[in-house]
Design an enzyme around this catalytic site. Structure first.
Site, PDB file in Angstrom:
ATOM      1  N   ASP A  77      21.343  56.664  10.220  1.00 14.52           N
ATOM      2  CA  ASP A  77      21.069  55.355   9.829  1.00 14.52           C
ATOM      3  C   ASP A  77      21.020  54.571  11.189  1.00 14.52           C
ATOM      4  O   ASP A  77      21.637  53.516  11.257  1.00 14.52           O
ATOM      5  CB  ASP A  77      22.125  54.817   8.866  1.00 14.52           C
ATOM      6  CG  ASP A  77      21.388  53.381   8.367  1.00 14.52           C
ATOM      7  OD1 ASP A  77      20.345  53.102   8.387  1.00 14.52           O
ATOM      8  OD2 ASP A  77      22.591  52.879   7.700  1.00 14.52           O
ATOM      9  N   GLU A  82      29.288  53.997  15.033  1.00 13.36           N
ATOM     10  CA  GLU A  82      28.474  53.006  15.316  1.00 13.36           C
ATOM     11  C   GLU A  82      28.718  52.717  16.704  1.00 13.36           C
ATOM     12  O   GLU A  82      29.698  52.336  17.032  1.00 13.36           O
ATOM     13  CB  GLU A  82      28.651  51.887  14.447  1.00 13.36           C
ATOM     14  CG  GLU A  82      28.265  50.599  14.825  1.00 13.36           C
ATOM     15  CD  GLU A  82      26.558  50.143  14.719  1.00 13.36           C
ATOM     16  OE1 GLU A  82      26.074  50.628  14.038  1.00 13.36           O
ATOM     17  OE2 GLU A  82      26.111  49.849  15.920  1.00 13.36           O
ATOM     18  N   HIS A 137      19.256  51.715   1.177  1.00  5.48           N
ATOM     19  CA  HIS A 137      20.638  52.461   1.677  1.00  5.48           C
ATOM     20  C   HIS A 137      20.517  53.729   0.362  1.00  5.48           C
ATOM     21  O   HIS A 137      20.976  54.698   0.638  1.00  5.48           O
ATOM     22  CB  HIS A 137      21.648  51.536   1.435  1.00  5.48           C
ATOM     23  CG  HIS A 137      21.809  50.617   2.658  1.00  5.48           C
ATOM     24  ND1 HIS A 137      21.676  49.217   2.795  1.00  5.48           N
ATOM     25  CD2 HIS A 137      21.929  51.128   4.036  1.00  5.48           C
ATOM     26  CE1 HIS A 137      21.987  48.877   3.904  1.00  5.48           C
ATOM     27  NE2 HIS A 137      21.946  49.968   4.802  1.00  5.48           N
ATOM     28  N   ASP A 158      15.421  51.700  15.208  1.00  4.38           N
ATOM     29  CA  ASP A 158      13.880  52.153  15.603  1.00  4.38           C
ATOM     30  C   ASP A 158      14.384  52.556  16.982  1.00  4.38           C
ATOM     31  O   ASP A 158      15.073  52.163  17.681  1.00  4.38           O
ATOM     32  CB  ASP A 158      12.997  51.079  15.738  1.00  4.38           C
ATOM     33  CG  ASP A 158      12.525  50.763  14.284  1.00  4.38           C
ATOM     34  OD1 ASP A 158      12.876  51.657  13.302  1.00  4.38           O
ATOM     35  OD2 ASP A 158      11.672  49.686  14.281  1.00  4.38           O
ATOM     36  N   ASP A 174      26.389  47.952   9.345  1.00  2.00           N
ATOM     37  CA  ASP A 174      26.082  47.058   8.426  1.00  2.00           C
ATOM     38  C   ASP A 174      26.960  47.523   7.199  1.00  2.00           C
ATOM     39  O   ASP A 174      27.510  46.684   6.183  1.00  2.00           O
ATOM     40  CB  ASP A 174      24.660  46.832   7.872  1.00  2.00           C
ATOM     41  CG  ASP A 174      23.870  47.906   7.635  1.00  2.00           C
ATOM     42  OD1 ASP A 174      24.194  48.538   6.664  1.00  2.00           O
ATOM     43  OD2 ASP A 174      22.781  48.016   8.150  1.00  2.00           O
TER      44      ASP A 174
HETATM   45  N1  SAM Z   1      18.532  50.366   8.395  1.00  2.00           N
HETATM   46  C1  SAM Z   1      18.132  50.024   9.639  1.00  2.00           C
HETATM   47  C2  SAM Z   1      16.660  49.905  10.045  1.00  2.00           C
HETATM   48  O1  SAM Z   1      16.132  51.064   9.996  1.00  2.00           O
HETATM   49  O2  SAM Z   1      16.242  48.918  10.682  1.00  2.00           O
HETATM   50  C3  SAM Z   1      19.085  50.584  10.476  1.00  2.00           C
HETATM   51  C4  SAM Z   1      20.393  49.577  10.344  1.00  2.00           C
HETATM   52  S1  SAM Z   1      21.669  50.077  10.945  1.00  2.00           S
HETATM   53  C5  SAM Z   1      22.254  48.191  11.331  1.00  2.00           C
HETATM   54  C6  SAM Z   1      21.285  50.687  12.770  1.00  2.00           C
HETATM   55  C7  SAM Z   1      22.455  50.797  13.585  1.00  2.00           C
HETATM   56  O3  SAM Z   1      22.519  51.814  14.521  1.00  2.00           O
HETATM   57  C8  SAM Z   1      22.738  49.588  14.754  1.00  2.00           C
HETATM   58  O4  SAM Z   1      23.687  48.938  13.985  1.00  2.00           O
HETATM   59  C9  SAM Z   1      22.995  50.000  15.954  1.00  2.00           C
HETATM   60  O5  SAM Z   1      23.788  49.404  16.605  1.00  2.00           O
HETATM   61  C10 SAM Z   1      23.242  51.587  15.701  1.00  2.00           C
HETATM   62  N2  SAM Z   1      23.135  52.340  16.812  1.00  2.00           N
HETATM   63  C11 SAM Z   1      21.855  52.382  17.539  1.00  2.00           C
HETATM   64  N3  SAM Z   1      22.064  53.475  18.463  1.00  2.00           N
HETATM   65  C12 SAM Z   1      23.020  54.125  18.171  1.00  2.00           C
HETATM   66  C13 SAM Z   1      23.719  55.209  18.609  1.00  2.00           C
HETATM   67  N4  SAM Z   1      23.358  55.850  19.805  1.00  2.00           N
HETATM   68  N5  SAM Z   1      24.813  55.611  17.991  1.00  2.00           N
HETATM   69  C14 SAM Z   1      25.313  54.927  17.041  1.00  2.00           C
HETATM   70  N6  SAM Z   1      24.847  53.904  16.639  1.00  2.00           N
HETATM   71  C15 SAM Z   1      23.868  53.392  17.254  1.00  2.00           C
END
Ligand code: SAM
Length: 285
Positions: free
Chosen positions: A163, A114, A71, A166, A95
């Site tokens: 953030d 999110e 982070h 994948d 998160d």
């Molecule tokens: N640091 C992390 C990693 O690289 O593994 C990423 C953590 S964060 C929890 C990733 C977040 O992106 C998830 O909670 C997921 O639901 C969100 N996410 C995925 N696609 C998204 C989208 N199109 N718009 C907004 N959020 C999204």
């Protein structure tokens, strides 16, 4: 919809396959949360060494012990390079770790967009260190697809942080050229984007493919690196994107007190690339 589960049948171990034949595992002290949203499978377990661990679709997103590596390195290189980042947008990051880091700067407002409300709820309930962050009056939480939000929003931002998970499932679009073009259109003059870009070793093709289109969109688009012990395979990459700010020429960095990983020396060192990556980026796709 196929979602991967990290927990084994007896719930004694959570395992991420980083390649078909290798990965990382955590023995399980407690299962704190197990659920499936419209988008993905969410699991939060507690491990003796790493504390709470969030896994989405079987992939480690965050652990209590090493989340600060990720982070701080996602957030502070961009925030510290900008003289006055008043309005900040975070896409993904349910998160709350990136939000906590942004709020260490004197910002006016931060939007966190999110897609999955269940990630926010589960992390609020089970990652106690992140609870107060979500209550900060400068933070606005929006549960929406970041790609749709960016089409509709009228605001423009000084810093945008991607953030994302994948490039699978709802996150796929957040790694595409069209998305970065839209992000740029919402950036204030002098603005900066930082985006998590994946593993140094496992996602070389993706770094090369993205670098081709990012170079067309932004005057400056270097990758920078940092370790994240529980991410595949330990070294992580981030994109730094700006038309105005060249990190190699930044003289003054605005670094909040009390950080555990990031400092001006780390900033400068993080833009040094190993030969194999530099050569692959030069070659393009
Ligand atoms: N640091 C992390 C990693 O690289 O593994 C990423 C953590 S964060 C929890 C990733 C977040 O992106 C998830 O909670 C997921 O639901 C969100 N996410 C995925 N696609 C998204 C989208 N199109 N718009 C907004 N959020 C999204």
């Amino acid at each position: 919809m196929k979602t991967n589960r990290a927990l084994n049948a007896k719930k004694t171990e959570a395992r991420e396959y980083q390649t078909p034949a290798s990965g990382i595992f955590f023995t399980v002290k407690d299962v704190l949360y197990e659920g499936r949203s419209k988008f993905q499978r969410i699991e939060i377990i507690r491990n003796k060494d790493y504390g709470r661990v969030l896994l989405i679709d079987g992939l480690v997103q965050t652990t209590e012990r090493d989340e600060f590596y990720y982070h701080e390195m996602l957030v502070h290189p961009a925030m510290a390079s900008h003289a006055r980042p008043a309005k900040v947008l975070i896409i993904g990051g349910g998160d709350g770790g990136a939000l906590r880091e942004v709020l260490k700067h004197p910002v006016k407002k931060v939007w966190l967009v999110e897609i999955d409300g269940k990630v926010i709820e589960a992390c609020r309930a089970h990652f106690p260190g992140l609870k107060t962050t979500f209550r900060d009056p400068r933070a606005e939480l929006v549960v929406a697809d970041g790609n749709v939000f960016i089409d509709k929003v009228r605001e423009t931002f000084d810093v945008i942080l991607v953030d994302s998970s994948d490039p699978v499932g709802p996150s796929t679009v957040l790694h595409q050229e069209s998305f970065y073009r839209k992000l740029k259109s919402k950036l204030n003059p002098g603005g900066i984007i930082a985006a998590q870009a994946g593993s140094l070793m496992l996602h070389l093709d993706s770094h090369a493919r993205k670098s081709v289109f990012l170079k067309k969109i932004f005057r400056h688009s270097p990758l920078y690196l940092g370790p994240v012990p529980t991410y595949p395979v330990g070294t992580w990459c981030y994109n730094f994107l700006s038309d105005k700010i060249d990190p190699g020429k930044v003289r003054t960095l605005y670094v909040p007190d009390g950080l555990r990983y990031f400092n001006p020396d780390v900033y400068r060192a993080s833009f040094a690339l190993p030969n194999f990556l530099a050569e692959r980026l030069k070659k393009g796709k």
